[in-house]
Scaffold this motif. Structure first.
Motif, short mmCIF file in Angstrom:
data_model
loop_
_atom_site.label_atom_id
_atom_site.label_comp_id
_atom_site.label_asym_id
_atom_site.label_seq_id
_atom_site.Cartn_x
_atom_site.Cartn_y
_atom_site.Cartn_z
N GLU A 30 25.74 -2.65 -24.93
CA GLU A 30 27.18 -2.63 -25.18
C GLU A 30 27.78 -4.02 -24.97
O GLU A 30 28.66 -4.45 -25.72
CB GLU A 30 27.86 -1.62 -24.25
N LEU A 31 27.30 -4.72 -23.95
CA LEU A 31 27.76 -6.08 -23.70
C LEU A 31 27.37 -6.99 -24.86
O LEU A 31 28.15 -7.83 -25.30
CB LEU A 31 27.17 -6.62 -22.39
N GLY A 32 26.14 -6.82 -25.35
CA GLY A 32 25.69 -7.63 -26.47
C GLY A 32 26.51 -7.42 -27.72
O GLY A 32 26.84 -8.38 -28.43
N ARG A 33 26.84 -6.17 -28.02
CA ARG A 33 27.64 -5.89 -29.21
C ARG A 33 29.02 -6.53 -29.11
O ARG A 33 29.54 -7.08 -30.07
CB ARG A 33 27.78 -4.38 -29.39
N ARG A 34 29.63 -6.47 -27.91
CA ARG A 34 30.96 -7.07 -27.74
C ARG A 34 30.88 -8.59 -27.84
O ARG A 34 31.77 -9.24 -28.41
CB ARG A 34 31.53 -6.67 -26.39
N LEU A 35 29.81 -9.16 -27.32
CA LEU A 35 29.63 -10.61 -27.39
C LEU A 35 29.53 -11.06 -28.85
O LEU A 35 30.11 -12.06 -29.25
CB LEU A 35 28.38 -10.99 -26.60
N VAL A 36 28.81 -10.28 -29.66
CA VAL A 36 28.68 -10.59 -31.08
C VAL A 36 30.03 -10.52 -31.78
O VAL A 36 30.36 -11.36 -32.63
CB VAL A 36 27.67 -9.61 -31.73
N ARG A 37 30.83 -9.53 -31.43
CA ARG A 37 32.15 -9.42 -32.05
C ARG A 37 33.02 -10.62 -31.72
O ARG A 37 33.83 -11.08 -32.54
CB ARG A 37 32.84 -8.13 -31.60
N GLU A 38 32.85 -11.14 -30.49
CA GLU A 38 33.58 -12.36 -30.12
C GLU A 38 33.19 -13.52 -31.03
O GLU A 38 34.04 -14.31 -31.46
CB GLU A 38 33.29 -12.72 -28.67
#
Length: 220
Positions: A30-38
């Motif tokens: 979940e952290l990785g997906r949010r980081l990608v969106r950033e």
């Protein structure tokens, strides 16, 4: 393709590594997906036409979730940064400096909630940033400091290989790119299978060969 690749990496390398973790309510993916969106949401184009994305990330967690990650924090940070670099390569993104990830407590967040803030952070000096990936997967970050390669144990990258000279080569920061410099070694230094004469500029993904040891240069 890039997001699918990143999620696959996190499933294999992050959730796999931390599959025995039982505390906390947030999965690393979940952290990785949010980081990608950033990265996707804050990309811009520089004067050279390159797509520039944030490289400095702060993950905001509740105090309870931060404690839940405490025993794996260093490994988690390393894997998230590596996943960001891989995603950037997949998408053709560029960074202005080294990728950094930190976890911090935000007391306004409830358990299970998190945020990610990001910024473009330029490398202090030199040609930007880069790293050398060794056969073991270990990463040697590059800066203005000269990286020495050879059989001597005091070399930055010490390789026990009879085909490598005691002081074989150096990797240095040039004006606009990193350079690999052969130090008149007995068997020479190769880049992408071709022996270099003196020195050669490095491009993202180049394979550098010292004897029978092959390393990869990454500019992101």
């Amino acid at each position: 393709m890039g997001l699918q690749s990143l999620e696959g990496r996190l499933e294999r390398m992050v959730d796999g590594v931390f599959s025995r973790r039982s505390r906390g309510s947030i999965r690393p993916i979940e952290l990785g997906r949010r980081l990608v969106r950033e990265m996707d949401s804050n990309r811009s184009v520089d004067v050279k036409g390159r797509r520039i994305v944030p490289n400095d990330f702060t993950v905001l967690l509740s105090a309870i979730d931060h404690v839940g990650f405490s025993d794996i924090e260093d490994a988690l940070i390393s894997e998230l940064a590596e996943a960001a670099r891989e995603y950037a390569r997949e998408e053709g993104y560029h960074f202005m400096g080294p990728v950094t990830v930190s976890l911090t407590v935000d007391n306004s967040l409830k358990t299970g909630r998190f945020g990610v803030s990001s910024q473009l952070k330029q490398a202090a000096t030199g040609p930007g940033m880069g790293s050398i990936v060794l056969p073991s997967g270990q990463r040697v970050d590059l800066s203005d400091a000269v990286i020495s390669v050879g059989r001597l144990p005091e070399c930055t990258i010490a390789i026990n290989d009879s085909n490598i000279s005691r002081n074989h080569a150096e990797i240095r920061a040039g004006a606009s790119s990193y350079l690999v410099v052969d130090l008149n070694s007995t068997n020479g230094t190769l880049v992408n299978g071709a022996k270099i004469i003196g020195e050669q500029s490095l491009n993202d993904g180049d394979i550098i060969s010292f004897g029978s040891t092959h390393v990869r240069f990454e500019a992101s």
